[in-house]
Write a protein that holds these residues in place. Structure first.
Motif, mmCIF file in Angstrom:
data_model
loop_
_atom_site.group_PDB
_atom_site.id
_atom_site.type_symbol
_atom_site.label_atom_id
_atom_site.label_comp_id
_atom_site.label_asym_id
_atom_site.label_seq_id
_atom_site.Cartn_x
_atom_site.Cartn_y
_atom_site.Cartn_z
ATOM 1 N N GLY A 200 1.764 0.637 -4.743
ATOM 2 C CA GLY A 200 2.761 -0.850 -4.156
ATOM 3 C C GLY A 200 4.000 -0.135 -4.199
ATOM 4 N N ALA A 201 4.588 -1.579 -3.321
ATOM 5 C CA ALA A 201 5.930 -1.613 -3.698
ATOM 6 C C ALA A 201 6.641 -2.782 -2.742
ATOM 7 C CB ALA A 201 7.408 -0.700 -2.988
ATOM 8 N N LEU A 202 7.607 -2.790 -2.673
ATOM 9 C CA LEU A 202 8.508 -4.324 -2.383
ATOM 10 C C LEU A 202 9.598 -3.798 -0.960
ATOM 11 C CD1 LEU A 202 10.453 -5.870 -4.207
ATOM 12 C CD2 LEU A 202 8.217 -6.465 -5.731
ATOM 13 N N TRP A 203 10.376 -4.403 -0.470
ATOM 14 C CA TRP A 203 12.247 -4.347 -0.491
ATOM 15 C C TRP A 203 12.424 -5.401 -0.729
ATOM 16 C CZ3 TRP A 203 13.826 0.403 1.079
ATOM 17 C CH2 TRP A 203 12.469 1.981 1.017
ATOM 18 N N ILE A 204 14.283 -5.147 -1.195
ATOM 19 C CA ILE A 204 15.072 -6.824 -1.266
ATOM 20 C C ILE A 204 15.644 -6.232 0.138
ATOM 21 C CG2 ILE A 204 16.955 -7.308 -2.058
ATOM 22 C CD1 ILE A 204 13.841 -8.346 -3.672
ATOM 23 N N LEU A 205 15.437 -6.841 0.796
ATOM 24 C CA LEU A 205 17.155 -6.395 2.103
ATOM 25 C C LEU A 205 17.633 -7.518 2.540
ATOM 26 C CD1 LEU A 205 13.815 -6.698 5.467
ATOM 27 C CD2 LEU A 205 14.961 -4.311 3.727
ATOM 28 N N PHE A 206 18.753 -6.687 2.675
ATOM 29 C CA PHE A 206 20.249 -7.465 2.737
ATOM 30 C C PHE A 206 20.760 -8.028 4.069
ATOM 31 C CE2 PHE A 206 20.009 -5.200 -1.779
ATOM 32 C CZ PHE A 206 20.346 -6.401 -2.363
ATOM 33 N N LEU A 207 20.477 -8.911 4.250
ATOM 34 C CA LEU A 207 20.931 -9.408 6.111
ATOM 35 C C LEU A 207 22.686 -10.083 5.993
ATOM 36 C CD1 LEU A 207 17.049 -11.292 6.207
ATOM 37 C CD2 LEU A 207 17.772 -9.344 6.866
ATOM 38 N N SER B 151 19.329 -2.404 1.612
ATOM 39 C CA SER B 151 18.146 -2.416 1.589
ATOM 40 C C SER B 151 17.958 -1.191 -0.094
ATOM 41 C CB SER B 151 16.934 -2.044 1.971
ATOM 42 O OG SER B 151 17.229 -0.725 2.839
ATOM 43 N N GLN B 152 17.372 -2.119 -1.119
ATOM 44 C CA GLN B 152 16.539 -1.542 -1.576
ATOM 45 C C GLN B 152 15.529 -1.449 -2.071
ATOM 46 O OE1 GLN B 152 18.574 -0.299 -4.998
ATOM 47 N NE2 GLN B 152 15.954 0.524 -4.908
ATOM 48 N N LYS B 153 14.777 -0.578 -2.851
ATOM 49 C CA LYS B 153 13.033 -0.453 -2.277
ATOM 50 C C LYS B 153 12.647 -1.322 -4.045
ATOM 51 C CE LYS B 153 9.255 2.589 -2.269
ATOM 52 N NZ LYS B 153 8.354 4.263 -1.431
ATOM 53 N N ILE B 154 11.782 -1.181 -4.739
ATOM 54 C CA ILE B 154 11.307 -1.620 -5.925
ATOM 55 C C ILE B 154 9.890 -1.064 -6.724
ATOM 56 C CG2 ILE B 154 11.053 -2.779 -7.928
ATOM 57 C CD1 ILE B 154 13.292 -5.150 -6.800
ATOM 58 N N SER B 155 9.345 -0.384 -6.818
ATOM 59 C CA SER B 155 8.212 0.386 -7.559
ATOM 60 C C SER B 155 8.021 1.758 -8.441
ATOM 61 C CB SER B 155 7.964 1.597 -5.859
ATOM 62 O OG SER B 155 8.717 3.055 -6.479
ATOM 63 N N GLN B 156 7.167 2.019 -8.614
ATOM 64 C CA GLN B 156 7.005 2.575 -9.644
ATOM 65 C C GLN B 156 8.228 3.804 -10.507
ATOM 66 O OE1 GLN B 156 3.948 2.106 -12.124
ATOM 67 N NE2 GLN B 156 5.440 2.167 -13.409
ATOM 68 N N THR B 157 8.752 4.233 -9.233
ATOM 69 C CA THR B 157 9.395 5.348 -9.329
ATOM 70 C C THR B 157 11.137 4.554 -8.868
ATOM 71 O OG1 THR B 157 9.258 5.772 -7.158
ATOM 72 C CG2 THR B 157 8.388 6.645 -9.018
ATOM 73 N N GLN B 158 10.888 3.485 -8.030
ATOM 74 C CA GLN B 158 12.823 3.214 -7.828
ATOM 75 C C GLN B 158 13.179 1.682 -8.342
ATOM 76 O OE1 GLN B 158 13.667 4.348 -4.086
ATOM 77 N NE2 GLN B 158 11.541 5.533 -3.693
ATOM 78 N N GLY B 159 13.972 1.352 -8.368
ATOM 79 C CA GLY B 159 14.588 -0.219 -7.956
ATOM 80 C C GLY B 159 14.912 -0.571 -9.538
ATOM 81 N N GLN C 106 0.820 -1.076 -0.195
ATOM 82 C CA GLN C 106 -0.107 0.035 -0.230
ATOM 83 C C GLN C 106 0.712 1.607 0.463
ATOM 84 O OE1 GLN C 106 -4.492 -1.663 2.555
ATOM 85 N NE2 GLN C 106 -3.089 0.204 3.277
ATOM 86 N N ASP C 107 2.081 0.818 -0.928
ATOM 87 C CA ASP C 107 3.087 2.409 -0.669
ATOM 88 C C ASP C 107 2.513 2.994 -1.675
ATOM 89 O OD1 ASP C 107 5.737 3.159 -0.137
ATOM 90 O OD2 ASP C 107 5.400 3.655 -1.924
ATOM 91 N N ASP C 108 2.501 4.517 -1.793
ATOM 92 C CA ASP C 108 2.178 5.123 -2.780
ATOM 93 C C ASP C 108 3.395 6.171 -3.667
ATOM 94 O OD1 ASP C 108 -0.186 5.272 -1.035
ATOM 95 O OD2 ASP C 108 0.261 6.854 -0.361
ATOM 96 N N ASP C 109 4.041 5.828 -3.519
ATOM 97 C CA ASP C 109 5.262 5.944 -5.370
ATOM 98 C C ASP C 109 4.274 5.539 -6.538
ATOM 99 O OD1 ASP C 109 7.329 6.064 -3.618
ATOM 100 O OD2 ASP C 109 9.169 4.542 -4.315
ATOM 101 N N GLY C 110 4.379 6.651 -7.189
ATOM 102 C CA GLY C 110 3.743 7.056 -8.350
ATOM 103 C C GLY C 110 2.393 7.283 -8.468
ATOM 104 N N GLY C 111 1.518 7.014 -7.091
ATOM 105 C CA GLY C 111 0.279 7.081 -7.625
ATOM 106 C C GLY C 111 -0.220 6.098 -5.952
ATOM 107 N N ALA D 174 -3.247 -0.694 -7.754
ATOM 108 C CA ALA D 174 -2.442 -1.933 -8.130
ATOM 109 C C ALA D 174 -2.242 -2.896 -6.732
ATOM 110 C CB ALA D 174 -1.429 -1.702 -9.225
ATOM 111 N N LEU D 175 -1.947 -2.053 -5.947
ATOM 112 C CA LEU D 175 -1.054 -3.070 -4.511
ATOM 113 C C LEU D 175 0.227 -4.118 -4.919
ATOM 114 C CD1 LEU D 175 -4.167 -3.909 -2.771
ATOM 115 C CD2 LEU D 175 -3.210 -2.004 -2.654
ATOM 116 N N PHE D 176 0.629 -3.270 -5.614
ATOM 117 C CA PHE D 176 2.230 -4.360 -6.117
ATOM 118 C C PHE D 176 3.156 -4.876 -4.969
ATOM 119 C CE2 PHE D 176 6.962 -3.730 -7.294
ATOM 120 C CZ PHE D 176 6.703 -4.520 -8.461
ATOM 121 N N GLY D 177 3.413 -6.326 -5.073
ATOM 122 C CA GLY D 177 3.671 -6.547 -4.711
ATOM 123 C C GLY D 177 3.358 -7.382 -3.074
#
Length: 546
Positions: free
Chosen positions: A85-92, A101-109, A76-81, A119-122
């Motif tokens: 939606g978005a998701l995060w890659i977490l390097f542990l 970490s790296q965010k992947i969304s309409q505007t990043q990654g 429910q992230d609001d990147d781009g609208g 769209a609730l991407f992810g």
């Protein structure tokens, strides 16, 4: 060797223990790490009502540092609208902290696909394994407007190298289906189902109308090509794919699902599938991804009822985590975000259960607020909404678990969090490590069975072998005989004494066939006497199963 059989019933002593906190048995948590925008080294920015942790996918070692990494939804992230939606890659790292970490969304990654508002991407994520042979796992994410899948080919830094859009109108979906049927459905990777070396998916379609009618639900096995495109499908529903259970209108079969693993060793995975709200199924698949056996799980009875004395189970997510303790029984994590404790507070829970080959649960350890090694959990965070087995972070040979708590509000309303749980992989406990590892068991105790333990007294001349069972562990109390590891002042569940001649003493304890003992925790320790002097052994921390 001295063998002594104890046929006497110790039922009054065993029943003296009321249901307590299991915190030292196999599957219990030795430590945990919370990750959100104020904890665990995560430096990303989360927004209110983003529900970070709704779905989780273990990516293996994406960046090559030797530690598994994790994909986390933030749908429910609001990147781009709004709500795109978005998701995060977490390097542990090995402690469960986030090193990058790296965010992947309409505007990043690096994601170049088109997402619509809402769209609730992810919302649902699954790791596919390495489709294209570059040594890195691909990731699939759901998106709406209309429902579809995005297969993401990732770089080592977590950015997207390329993506493949999969529409449910693709020719592979035969018979034809409709995007709406996949609303709120689960998704999981089932490995290589058709032997082509490429990972495949199982998708929930909870609004499918096969069988008795409206919103009964269904599953789809989706086989993929190396480029992420759809190769073929197999539908499982009330009328197709070999499923023999009785589904009803608005059951929403496939709303939650997970891969349990290969319980029966036939080379094919088993699936745990939940509907709405209380019905759960365990499906044994054959080599053609048809259902060979269908088992309805009674989550209101049996072992789950015993665990349910501490709460309520429904909307269950399943995931296999392997055989933690090497006893031949697979451990499976059942995540129940709607779990309610005895005070009626919704805290969420995960149960680590040991399963037989036929799909029945032998025993289970509840991980929840102040249970199973966890400290207090905040109320109403839906701990357990997302779950994924990470692999071995710290190199101790035990699989760690990632668990979502999507309504966590540490830094803002419903921002969400992820917990990294380090479960225990052995019944053996030895405190500071100074006691001899002399106490072993053939298997953990079960109702109506005979529990056999052995105490190695070979370091002593003739004397006595003692076994004591208590309801509480202990550590750090050092006596001339060694470190005391059980609380002898607590409820003494049983004690046994055998003569020995410098060999192995074998204790055989009859376990009463009383349902009230199910999931009872036992902490036992041995003592060997005889020259050169009395010596305490390690402890065994076990749970009574059935």
């Amino acid at each position: 060797m001295v063998v002594r059989r104890f046929a006497r019933s110790f039922l009054p002593y065993w029943l003296a223990l009321s249901a307590g906190t299991v915190h030292a048995q196999v599957g219990a948590v030795t430590r945990s790490q919370k990750i959100n925008d104020v904890s665990g080294g995560f430096t990303g920015v989360l927004s209110d009502d983003g529900y970070f942790g709704w779905s989780l996918a273990a990516l293996g070692d994406l960046n090559g540092d030797g530690v598994p990494d994790l994909a986390v939804s933030n749908h429910q992230d609001d990147d781009g609208g709004p709500d795109r939606g978005a998701l995060w890659i977490l390097f542990l790292d090995a402690t469960g902290h986030v090193s990058a970490s790296q965010k992947i969304s309409q505007t990043q990654g690096g994601f170049a696909g088109a997402l619509s508002d809402g769209a609730l991407f992810g919302r649902e994520l699954a790791a596919l394994g390495d489709l294209d042979g570059d040594g890195r796992s691909e990731l699939v994410a759901t998106a709406g407007g209309p429902n579809r899948l995005w297969v993401l080919f990732l770089n080592a830094d977590g950015t997207v190298r390329s993506q493949r859009e999969l529409l449910f109108s693709a020719p592979a979906f035969q018979p034809p289906t409709f995007p709406r049927t996949f609303n709120d459905g689960g998704m999981a990777s089932v490995g290589d189902t058709d032997g082509d070396g490429i990972g495949d998916l199982v998708l929930g379609a909870p609004l499918d109308d096969d069988g008795p009618g409206f919103d009964v639900g269904a599953l789809w096995i989706l086989r993929l090509n190396a480029d992420g495109s759809a190769k073929s499908t197999q539908k499982i529903s009330q009328t197709e794919g070999g499923f023999t259970g009785a589904l009803t209108v608005e059951e929403h079969f496939g709303e939650r699902l997970g891969v349990v693993g290969d319980l029966d060793g036939d080379g094919n995975v088993e699936l745990g599938v939940a509907g709405d709200p209380f019905q759960t199924w365990l499906l044994f698949l054959d080599a053609n991804e048809h259902v060979r056996e269908t088992h309805e799980i009674d989550i209101g009875g049996g072992l789950l009822r015993a665990l349910g004395r501490l709460g309520v189970f429904y909307n269950t997510d399943w995931t296999g985590i392997g055989d933690l303790d090497g006893d031949g029984f697979a451990e499976v994590a059942l995540a129940t975000p709607g779990h309610r404790n005895a005070q009626g507070i919704y805290t969420g829970a995960v149960t680590v259960g040991s399963f037989r080959a036929d799909g029945t649960m032998l025993k289970g350890v509840l991980l929840s607020s102040d249970h199973g090694g966890l400290g207090p959990l905040p109320a109403d965070t839906y701990f357990g909404r997302g779950i994924a087995p990470l692999g071995d972070l710290d190199g101790d040979g035990t699989t760690e678990l990632a668990v979502g708590a999507v309504a966590d509000s540490d830094a803002g309303s419903d921002r969400g969090a992820v917990w990294i749980l380090f479960p225990r992989g052995s019944a053996v406990r030895n405190g500071a490590g100074g006691n001899p590892l002399a106490l072993t068991q053939l298997a953990e105790p079960t109702l109506g069975g005979t529990w056999t333990t052995t105490l190695d007294c070979s370091a002593h001349a003739s004397g006595l072998a003692l076994l004591l069972g208590s309801d509480r562990p202990l550590a750090g109390v050092f006596l001339p005989q060694g470190e005391l590891l059980i609380d002898s002042s607590a409820v003494r569940l049983f004690h046994s004494i055998l003569p020995h001649t410098g060999g192995t003493a074998t204790f055989q304890q009859a376990v009463p066939n009383s349902f009230g003992l199910l999931n009872l925790q036992l902490f036992v320790q041995g003592l060997s006497t005889g020259a050169p002097g009395a010596r305490l052994s390690n402890a065994l921390d076990v749970v009574v199963g059935y």
